[in-house]
Structures are given as C-alpha cells and as structure tokens.
Design a protein around this motif. Structure first.
Motif: not given
Length: 244
Positions: A65-69
C-alpha cells in the motif's frame, strides 16, 4: 533537476506540531490492532497455533500500500491538497474498521466458523490497508514541507507522538477495566473494556486527522516547484484552476 535560489521555508513550533501530532492517533490504531489481535481472534474461535498467519497481514499491507499511495499522491493535486486526500480517506476507513473489529464475535457468524474467521481476516486487512494509507501521507508531508535543517527534529517529534499513541493503546484496556468496565465476556464475544478501547481509538484517529487537515496547508504547485527547485514540467498535467 535545476536548483533555484529558493528553499523550503523554516517552520515554526506550531507548524511542526501540526505536521507531526497526527501520528499519535495513527499509531494508536496500529497498536490496538497489534496488541489485541490475538485476543480477538481467539475469542471468535481461531486455533492459537494458526495466529501467526494473521500477523503476516500488517507488513504485507505496508509493502504493497505505501508505495502505491506514495506514487499516486505524487501525481495528485486538487483543492484538498496533494497528500491530505489520502489521509482523509484512510482515516475514515480506519475508524470504521476499529468499530467493527472488536464486534467480530457478536455478529452471529458462529464461534469458530469459517465465516467468522474470514470476516475477521478481511477486517484486519482493511485496517492495515487504511492505516498504511494514512501513514504514507504523514511521511511524505515532511519531505514536501520541511526544510533540511529541521528534518531531524520533525522526524524525532513524529516518532515521539507515534510511541506515545502506542503506549496509550497498550494500557487502555487495563485503564478501562480499572474504571469499572468488564474485562470478561461470554464465549465468542470480546470484553467491553476492549470494545471501548477500540471505539476510543476510532474517535482519536478521527480527531487527530481532522486536526491535521484543518491546520496543515500544503504548498500549491507553484510554491512547491519553487521551494524544491523543480522545472515547470511538474505543472504541465495539472488542472487549469491550479495554475492560477
């Protein structure tokens, strides 16, 4: 990228507090989940020897999630800001999940049933996803808005508030029990003390996020470009209203 004579303005104490305090509520949500997950899943009938599989979910969600966000927010510019829209959405979902999670055993799925376990696993995953959706904007706001000379101080304060939220989450069920709420419950249900802890966590993450949204004003595209010494190409795909 070309450097200009400009740099990110120095922040005052109040501005630094506004940027970092929200991590208190965020880590409280994380730590409530971590500290009470075993108890909740055993309550709904999970084999204690299988609980390790559920602890895979938080780091897995963070990795995805963090890289995508981060990538999506790099390309987001609207009236709500650049990072803040993701923070708003993540906080709302986190609060809803914090309310649902301790009630997993009270929804009539049946003690130890596959439906109850799947429901619990899905709720845990949603909390991990939404919490990581909140976490990444807080991190990236520092890169966007903090001068290099203040970065170490800001990271330190964010970690202090984060640890404080975790400490409160760890002792909250015990404090609520001391006040007089029950720490025991019928088979298949989570004690009232744990439920109240999660409800308070939901309230706190909403309050701290709302405080951040109301008090942090992200730089507009022009100022961001100027302070970071970026070329004008950063503005080429922005809505016309943001160029004004």
């Amino acid at each position: 990228m070309e450097k200009t004579k400009y740099e990110i303005p120095l922040l005052g104490k109040r501005q630094i507090f506004n940027l970092t305090f929200g991590y208190f509520g965020l880590n409280m949500a994380f730590f409530l989940q971590t500290s009470q997950m075993s108890r909740i899943f055993q309550t709904i009938g999970t084999d204690p020897t299988k609980l390790g599989w559920f602890f895979i979910l938080p780091p897995l969600a963070g990795m995805i999630v963090q890289p995508i966000v981060g990538r999506m927010s790099d390309n987001t510019w609207n009236r709500f800001g650049r990072r803040l829209p993701y923070l708003i959405f993540g906080a709302i979902i986190s609060a809803l999940v914090l309310i649902l999670l301790p009630n997993s055993g009270s929804l009539g799925f049946g003690y130890g049933s596959l439906t109850a376990l799947i429901f619990g696993a899905v709720i845990i995953m949603m909390l991990d996803v939404s919490s990581n959706m909140c976490q990444q904007p807080f991190k990236m706001l520092i890169g966007d808005m903090v001068n290099e000379s203040q970065v170490d101080r800001v990271w330190s304060l964010q970690n202090i508030y984060s640890n404080a939220g975790g400490m409160l989450a760890a002792i909250l069920p015990s404090l609520i029990t001391i006040i007089g709420f029950s720490n025991i419950a019928p088979r298949g249900e989570v004690p009232v003390s744990v439920k109240i802890s999660f409800y308070l966590g939901a309230i706190i993450i909403c309050v701290t996020t709302l405080y951040t949204i109301m008090n942090v004003k992200e730089y507009n595209p022009q100022d961001y470009q100027q302070y970071h010494g970026l070329k004008k190409m950063i503005l080429k795909n922005l809505p016309v209203s943001l160029h004004c």
